[in-house]
Design a protein around this motif. Sequence first.
Motif, PDB file in Angstrom:
ATOM      1  N   UNK A  86       0.853  -1.183   0.000  1.00  0.00           N
ATOM      2  CA  UNK A  86       0.000   0.000   0.000  1.00  0.00           C
ATOM      3  C   UNK A  86       0.890   1.236   0.000  1.00  0.00           C
ATOM      4  N   UNK A  87       0.299   2.413  -0.065  1.00  0.00           N
ATOM      5  CA  UNK A  87       1.072   3.654  -0.134  1.00  0.00           C
ATOM      6  C   UNK A  87       1.936   3.900   1.099  1.00  0.00           C
ATOM      7  N   UNK A  88       1.593   3.286   2.247  1.00  0.00           N
ATOM      8  CA  UNK A  88       2.397   3.444   3.464  1.00  0.00           C
ATOM      9  C   UNK A  88       3.439   2.326   3.624  1.00  0.00           C
ATOM     10  N   UNK A  89       3.663   1.552   2.563  1.00  0.00           N
ATOM     11  CA  UNK A  89       4.595   0.414   2.525  1.00  0.00           C
ATOM     12  C   UNK A  89       4.071  -0.828   3.225  1.00  0.00           C
ATOM     13  N   UNK A  90       2.898  -0.775   3.847  1.00  0.00           N
ATOM     14  CA  UNK A  90       2.343  -1.988   4.447  1.00  0.00           C
ATOM     15  C   UNK A  90       2.020  -2.966   3.329  1.00  0.00           C
ATOM     16  N   UNK A  91       2.207  -4.260   3.586  1.00  0.00           N
ATOM     17  CA  UNK A  91       1.890  -5.219   2.534  1.00  0.00           C
ATOM     18  C   UNK A  91       0.394  -5.241   2.245  1.00  0.00           C
ATOM     19  N   UNK A  92       0.065  -5.374   0.971  1.00  0.00           N
ATOM     20  CA  UNK A  92      -1.332  -5.609   0.633  1.00  0.00           C
ATOM     21  C   UNK A  92      -1.675  -6.951   1.249  1.00  0.00           C
ATOM     22  N   UNK A  93      -2.615  -6.954   2.161  1.00  0.00           N
ATOM     23  CA  UNK A  93      -2.931  -8.134   2.951  1.00  0.00           C
ATOM     24  C   UNK A  93      -4.433  -8.362   2.962  1.00  0.00           C
TER      25      UNK A  93
END
Length: 103
Positions: A86-93
């Motif tokens: 995602x835009x905040x670097x969190x993995x698309x989960x």
Amino acid sequence: MSRIAFKMKLKAGAKAEYKKRHDEIWPELAALLKCNGISNYSIFLDEETNTLFAVQHQDGASSQDLGTTEIVRKWWAYMADIMETNSDNSPVSITLEQVFHLD
């Protein structure tokens, strides 16, 4: 204690690097997970689709809920080049629904 499962997406050709980074998981990240009641955490890879399948036991928040911590945000940034994020670097989960369990 509950068990959750979710899936994420690895970029093509990143299997070896993903495994290397997890083999060398930062001790402070592992400690944070354990301190937050996360245990028996496994991640599997479907090489045909590059889908990562994760399962963890939790006694509180899941690992995906720890994104407010500095160490998790650093880990996400470290992993962003080899995963869909995602835009905040969190993995698309995507959380998966349990439809069967045999104990």
